[in-house]
Design an enzyme around this catalytic site. Structure first.
Site, mmCIF file in Angstrom:
data_model
loop_
_atom_site.group_PDB
_atom_site.id
_atom_site.type_symbol
_atom_site.label_atom_id
_atom_site.label_comp_id
_atom_site.label_asym_id
_atom_site.label_seq_id
_atom_site.Cartn_x
_atom_site.Cartn_y
_atom_site.Cartn_z
ATOM 1 N N HIS A 17 3.018 -0.149 -9.972
ATOM 2 C CA HIS A 17 4.154 -0.856 -10.589
ATOM 3 C C HIS A 17 4.587 -0.139 -11.873
ATOM 4 O O HIS A 17 5.778 0.024 -12.137
ATOM 5 C CB HIS A 17 3.768 -2.289 -10.978
ATOM 6 C CG HIS A 17 3.376 -3.180 -9.839
ATOM 7 N ND1 HIS A 17 2.205 -3.901 -9.837
ATOM 8 C CD2 HIS A 17 4.000 -3.477 -8.671
ATOM 9 C CE1 HIS A 17 2.131 -4.608 -8.724
ATOM 10 N NE2 HIS A 17 3.199 -4.372 -7.991
ATOM 11 N N LYS A 41 1.678 -20.198 -3.447
ATOM 12 C CA LYS A 41 0.769 -19.045 -3.519
ATOM 13 C C LYS A 41 -0.356 -19.318 -4.498
ATOM 14 O O LYS A 41 -0.137 -19.929 -5.549
ATOM 15 C CB LYS A 41 1.546 -17.814 -3.972
ATOM 16 C CG LYS A 41 1.827 -16.809 -2.872
ATOM 17 C CD LYS A 41 2.311 -15.508 -3.481
ATOM 18 C CE LYS A 41 2.626 -14.442 -2.473
ATOM 19 N NZ LYS A 41 3.156 -13.236 -3.112
ATOM 20 N N ARG A 90 5.861 2.329 -0.629
ATOM 21 C CA ARG A 90 4.605 3.068 -0.511
ATOM 22 C C ARG A 90 4.436 3.705 0.854
ATOM 23 O O ARG A 90 3.824 4.756 0.983
ATOM 24 C CB ARG A 90 3.413 2.116 -0.739
ATOM 25 C CG ARG A 90 3.206 1.750 -2.166
ATOM 26 C CD ARG A 90 2.241 0.609 -2.302
ATOM 27 N NE ARG A 90 2.853 -0.615 -1.841
ATOM 28 C CZ ARG A 90 2.307 -1.816 -1.965
ATOM 29 N NH1 ARG A 90 1.116 -1.943 -2.492
ATOM 30 N NH2 ARG A 90 2.933 -2.886 -1.542
HETATM 31 P P1 ADP Z 1 5.213 -8.838 -3.901
HETATM 32 O O1 ADP Z 1 4.388 -8.102 -2.875
HETATM 33 O O2 ADP Z 1 4.750 -10.216 -4.182
HETATM 34 O O3 ADP Z 1 6.695 -8.706 -3.707
HETATM 35 P P2 ADP Z 1 4.200 -6.955 -5.797
HETATM 36 O O4 ADP Z 1 3.984 -7.289 -7.234
HETATM 37 O O5 ADP Z 1 3.014 -6.589 -4.984
HETATM 38 O O6 ADP Z 1 5.005 -8.161 -5.272
HETATM 39 O O7 ADP Z 1 5.235 -5.768 -5.639
HETATM 40 C C1 ADP Z 1 6.445 -5.683 -6.313
HETATM 41 C C2 ADP Z 1 7.093 -4.347 -6.025
HETATM 42 O O8 ADP Z 1 6.223 -3.309 -6.431
HETATM 43 C C3 ADP Z 1 7.397 -4.064 -4.562
HETATM 44 O O9 ADP Z 1 8.612 -3.352 -4.485
HETATM 45 C C4 ADP Z 1 6.282 -3.162 -4.119
HETATM 46 O O10 ADP Z 1 6.673 -2.320 -3.059
HETATM 47 C C5 ADP Z 1 6.062 -2.387 -5.393
HETATM 48 N N1 ADP Z 1 4.713 -1.826 -5.438
HETATM 49 C C6 ADP Z 1 3.554 -2.450 -5.249
HETATM 50 N N2 ADP Z 1 2.513 -1.583 -5.362
HETATM 51 C C7 ADP Z 1 3.059 -0.384 -5.625
HETATM 52 C C8 ADP Z 1 2.527 0.933 -5.826
HETATM 53 N N3 ADP Z 1 1.231 1.212 -5.754
HETATM 54 N N4 ADP Z 1 3.389 1.907 -6.103
HETATM 55 C C9 ADP Z 1 4.718 1.650 -6.170
HETATM 56 N N5 ADP Z 1 5.279 0.461 -5.954
HETATM 57 C C10 ADP Z 1 4.468 -0.540 -5.697
#
Ligand code: ADP
Length: 152
Positions: A17, A41, A90
């Site tokens: 993120h 959730k 990803r």
């Molecule tokens: P959710 O799955 O509840 O929507 P997340 O917080 O897991 O929320 O993800 C939010 C965003 O971050 C999504 O667009 C996801 O694809 C992206 N994301 C999650 N993990 C990674 C990562 N390792 N690298 C890049 N983007 C990521």
């Protein structure tokens, strides 16, 4: 002003993120990290903690703002006057999932979704695996910013 919303659960924020937000900052005037509240959730970290971890990680970046929201992301975009939704990709599974959401959002509004491919060195990281590591007494420091506890 070009403003993007980066929505997610961020339970907790990971280096994946972090990378997307950092790169978003170079593309937009403001990146609003929006933590979605879903009553159904179960989260590992409280909403306050999740917000604080992100704020601390970006305390020196004035173009990043962190908020919480419930409801549709496109409604939040209208409220915040954001023209873009930012998402990270990803793998093919992310793509299929994100494609359906982006098409739906486009059908419901004029908001464009902008996708960034994850950095190669963070593409395997997910919040759910980080939670598993933490829950089982492991050290998550390689996967999360310093503001997130590396052990529980
Ligand atoms: P959710 O799955 O509840 O929507 P997340 O917080 O897991 O929320 O993800 C939010 C965003 O971050 C999504 O667009 C996801 O694809 C992206 N994301 C999650 N993990 C990674 C990562 N390792 N690298 C890049 N983007 C990521």
């Amino acid at each position: 002003m070009r403003r993007a919303i980066f929505p997610g659960s961020f339970d907790p924020i990971t280096n994946g993120h972090y990378d997307i937000i950092k790169r978003g900052v170079s593309l937009f005037d403001e990146v609003i990290v929006a933590i979605g509240v879903n009553a159904e959730k179960k989260y590992m970290f409280s909403l306050e903690d999740r917000k604080r971890f992100i704020e601390e990680a970006f305390k020196d970046e004035p173009k990043v703002r962190v908020i919480t929201y419930a409801g549709l992301t496109i409604d939040l975009c209208k409220k915040e006057d954001a023209q873009f939704i930012l998402r990270g990709l990803r793998n093919p599974a992310d793509f299929e999932f994100e494609k359906a959401i982006a098409h739906t959002n486009r059908r419901l509004s004029k908001i464009e979704t902008v996708f960034l491919l994850t950095a190669a060195n963070t593409s395997y990281i997910s919040s759910s695996i980080v939670r598993d590591v933490l829950r089982n007494g492991g050290d998550a420091s390689d996967f999360v910013p310093n503001s997130v506890p590396s052990k529980l």
